[in-house]
Design an enzyme around this catalytic site. Structure first.
Site, mmCIF file in Angstrom:
data_model
loop_
_atom_site.group_PDB
_atom_site.id
_atom_site.type_symbol
_atom_site.label_atom_id
_atom_site.label_comp_id
_atom_site.label_asym_id
_atom_site.label_seq_id
_atom_site.Cartn_x
_atom_site.Cartn_y
_atom_site.Cartn_z
ATOM 1 N N ASP A 152 0.814 -1.214 0.000
ATOM 2 C CA ASP A 152 0.000 0.000 0.000
ATOM 3 C C ASP A 152 0.854 1.273 0.000
ATOM 4 O O ASP A 152 1.860 1.347 0.712
ATOM 5 C CB ASP A 152 -0.857 -0.037 1.283
ATOM 6 C CG ASP A 152 -1.765 1.150 1.436
ATOM 7 O OD1 ASP A 152 -2.814 1.175 0.784
ATOM 8 O OD2 ASP A 152 -1.417 2.070 2.218
ATOM 9 N N GLU A 188 1.282 -0.367 -4.990
ATOM 10 C CA GLU A 188 0.315 0.695 -5.298
ATOM 11 C C GLU A 188 1.014 2.043 -5.264
ATOM 12 O O GLU A 188 1.514 2.457 -4.215
ATOM 13 C CB GLU A 188 -0.814 0.707 -4.257
ATOM 14 C CG GLU A 188 -1.903 1.711 -4.603
ATOM 15 C CD GLU A 188 -2.394 2.545 -3.414
ATOM 16 O OE1 GLU A 188 -1.683 2.707 -2.424
ATOM 17 O OE2 GLU A 188 -3.497 3.055 -3.491
HETATM 18 C C1 GLC Z 1 -4.031 3.434 -0.144
HETATM 19 C C2 GLC Z 1 -5.376 2.786 -0.002
HETATM 20 C C3 GLC Z 1 -6.334 3.775 0.538
HETATM 21 C C4 GLC Z 1 -5.854 4.239 1.875
HETATM 22 C C5 GLC Z 1 -4.433 4.760 1.781
HETATM 23 C C6 GLC Z 1 -3.824 4.942 3.110
HETATM 24 O O1 GLC Z 1 -4.029 4.421 -1.082
HETATM 25 O O2 GLC Z 1 -5.789 2.264 -1.207
HETATM 26 O O3 GLC Z 1 -7.619 3.260 0.644
HETATM 27 O O4 GLC Z 1 -6.686 5.228 2.353
HETATM 28 O O5 GLC Z 1 -3.591 3.897 1.079
HETATM 29 O O6 GLC Z 1 -3.481 3.711 3.673
#
Ligand code: GLC
Ligand code: MG
Length: 684
Positions: free
Chosen positions: A306, A376
């Site tokens: 993440d 991500e």
């Molecule tokens: C990522 C997740 C999102 C979350 C963020 C903080 O972007 O997809 O939903 O709020 O990280 O952890």
């Protein structure tokens, strides 16, 4: 069993007894029985004296060794024997070499994360087994057949760690525990075991950038426990004075919050309840590696990493440059107001990820147990930054970084735009890497809503026929749309700053049936977010009965993708793009069957002329249309008709490949050439 003996010799029926044959056993027996000396002597004498006699006759099996030796040294016996010997050796070596070459040159099988789409489960919204209105792990367990029905093997489940749920699980209080809202560790173990039983893979969300402010580490850090004091990013500031610098949180306003306990400010790139960990501290790095080990040892099949670009920040804490230098600093409050030179993609970030990948690698050696990593990072126009997560040919990193560019499809529904977005990835991806495509997730509006229901099927068709791994957010397989949320219904913290930024609309309960709450739960009618009102028609159960439904098409396309080699791993070549249509070919050398996709992203019906594409046959038959009544239709290649939002998969036979003459328009992850003599594909 023994053969009968007669007169001391074996009964060989019609066989002639070898005159020189001497049975050891017989002679031993004879000795012990004191056989007359003459008999033995006479045969020995005979052997010596009849040497010449033997050379007159041809050798045959069973001759005494001495006699055979007479012949075996003769050139006419020795030479063929040696030739045969060396031939055998040469053939054996050649076979071994051929086997090694075939193994080395054969294109490898695709790994599980390449073969199947990734399906994202948002556990709060997927299936609620206990009726409290929030989905849970037992709920996921109950619905495993759904993945099998869709022929999907890879399931990514958004976080279910113990959490105060300020950001619905992305604020982790304990990385080694399950939140009671989602179940227990036993539920997790049961789920994982059952998934593995069914051949499914579980990908966990992993959140390295921050913890919850309720995490034990943060409590120890704010009280300056010597062990934990530097676990987070602290700096001097006072309660009412200016913030340490102009950095802003992704959810809006300063990313610094004053902590009364410690009397300093801590950094949070997301909510103030999500303090950023300090990865410059080796103990923090070790903690994270230990957590990775914990879950890998439990048997999880991969991680979705993440918010990786936020993991490190510049230690100097200087202000970031403003996008609009004339904007008054107090109005700099959103992510878009600054260039994130010091809070994202800092030097050292990739070393961290590569280190984690290496840990995963040590768990990937058993056959079939490859541990997958996807990262991500939204890098928008800086696509080269995203591509860095693929690693280098020498050092592995993510198997792929999520490709979010197709999320922009609704900005301009045209064939050229679709091609542009696809090309952004294909032209920037390092050679030999594996592509992937995302059209929805829990952070972005459902594409069915932003593009419009008319385009749901054609977007799924694009997703499942492009080269690489598709990611499907729960509900996209039935064309679920966003729900409308009123200010009072907002749950998402991001929406509390600004309702229009709320991510609740795309997180509504999964629509399983036309029962109460769309079958999201059966024990009560509670649900943490309202169910979309279209659930009476848009639901899994109803769509399963309808061969023209979104789910029917999804399932068929996914099966096609996994069974047809050209779609699975073949060449991808652009053929045509205009204001409406985006068209491409998937083909594989050595296979006569190839596929042409004609996807109309425009807003009117059009006829496309493919007559200049010499590699296509004159007549083309539609294997599958998003409008299923057009399945089987035969069209002239000069007149391929598509309605607005219609997509066609055309299967055709050809002996002429498109890619050799259009190398600039074609991509393949792992090139395979066809050797017609042996009818095999090999890496080339
Ligand atoms: C990522 C997740 C999102 C979350 C963020 C903080 O972007 O997809 O939903 O709020 O990280 O952890
Ligand atoms: Mg960080």
């Amino acid at each position: 069993m023994s053969l009968p003996r007669r007169n001391g010799s074996l009964e060989l029926g019609e066989c002639t007894r070898n005159p020189g044959f001497q049975d050891d056993e017989e002679s031993v027996a004879d000795n012990s029985n004191a056989v007359p000396v003459e008999t033995r002597e006479s045969s020995a004498v005979k052997l010596e004296t009849t040497e010449e006699e033997y050379t007159q006759i041809k050798p045959y099996a069973g001759m005494p060794k001495e006699v055979l030796l007479l012949y075996s040294t003769q050139a006419r016996y020795r030479v063929p024997r040696e030739i045969l010997f060396w031939l055998t050796v040469a053939c054996t070596l050649a076979l071994v070499a051929l086997t090694i070459t075939v193994i080395a040159l054969s294109p490898g099988c695709l790994s599980w994360w390449q073969a199947s789409p990734v399906y994202q489960v948002y556990p709060r919204s997927f299936k609620d087994s206990d009726g409290d209105g929030v989905g849970d792990l037992k709920g996921v367990l109950q619905q495993l057949d759904h993945f099998q029905y869709l022929n999907i093997k890879s399931i990514w489940i958004s976080p279910f760690y113990r959490s105060p749920m300020k950001d619905f699980g992305y604020d982790v209080e304990d990385f080694r525990d399950i939140d009671p809202l989602f179940g227990t560790m036993q539920d997790f173990d049961d789920l994982l075991a059952e998934m593995h039983n069914k051949g499914l893979k579980l990908i966990m969300d992993f959140i390295p950038n921050h913890t919850s402010d309720r995490h034990r580490w943060f409590n120890l850090s704010r009280t300056r426990d010597p062990e934990y004091s530097d676990y987070y990013v602290w700096t001097d500031c006072n309660a009412t004075g200016p913030k340490p610098n102009n950095w802003v949180s992704i959810f809006g306003n300063s990313s610094w919050t004053y902590d009364e306990v410690r009397g300093q400010c801590y950094l949070h790139q997301f909510l103030k309840e999500q303090p950023d960990l300090n990865f410059r501290n080796p103990n923090v790095r070790k903690e994270i590696v230990d957590i990775i080990h914990f879950w890998l040892q439990k048997g999880v099949d991969g991680f979705r990493m993440d918010a990786v670009k936020h993991i490190l920040e510049a230690a100097h804490l200087r202000d970031e440059p403003q996008v609009d230098p004339n904007k008054p600093p107090e109005e700099v409050t959103t992510e878009w107001d600054l260039y994130h030179d010091y809070t994202t993609s800092q030097l050292g970030l990739h070393d961290l990820l590569r280190g984690w990948r290496a840990e995963m690698e040590s768990y990937s050696r058993e056959p079939g147990r490859y541990r997958f990593m996807v990262s991500e990072s939204y890098d928008y126009h800086e696509v080269d930054k995203t591509m860095m997560y693929y690693g280098t040919p020498q050092v592995k990193e993510s198997d792929f970084p999520f490709n979010f560019y197709l999320l922009d499809l609704p900005q301009n529904t045209s064939g050229l735009w679709a091609q542009h977005l696809v090309h952004l990835w294909m032209s920037n991806m390092p050679k030999g890497k594996w592509a992937n495509w995302v059209v929805g997730n829990h952070d972005r509006p459902r594409i069915a809503s932003s593009a419009g229901p008319k385009y749901v099927k054609v977007i799924n068709m694009l997703l499942l026929t492009l080269p690489g791994t598709p990611t499907t957010y729960y509900g996209e397989e039935i064309g679920m749309e966003n729900i409308n949320i009123t200010d009072s219904q907002v749950q998402d913290p991001a929406g509390k700053y600004n309702t229009s930024l709320s991510r609740d609309p795309q997180r509504s309960p999964m629509q399983w049936s036309d029962d109460t709450n769309a079958g999201f739960n059966t024990k009560s009618n509670a649900s943490w977010l309202p169910v979309h009102p279209d659930y009476s028609t848009v639901n899994v159960e109803a769509q399963k009965k309808d061969e023209g439904s979104v789910i029917a098409q999804y399932r068929l396309l996914n099966t096609l993708r996994q069974t047809e080699l050209p779609l699975h791993r073949g060449w991808f070549c652009y053929v045509h793009a205009d204001a409406h249509v985006f068209s491409y070919i998937r083909e594989l050398d050595g296979l006569d069957q190839a596929f042409l996709m004609v996807l109309n992203f425009g807003d009117e019906s059009v006829t496309t002329d493919f007559s200049s594409v010499n590699e296509l046959p004159g007549q083309l038959e539609v294997l599958m249309s998003t409008n299923h009544i057009n399945n089987g239709k035969v069209m002239q290649k000069s007149r391929i008709v598509t309605e607005a939002g219609e997509g066609l998969v055309i299967r055709y036979s050809t002996s002429t490949r498109f890619n050799p003459n259009h190398s600039k328009e074609c991509y393949i992850s792992e090139k395979a050439c066809y050797l017609s003599v042996l009818d095999i594909l090999y890496k080339c």
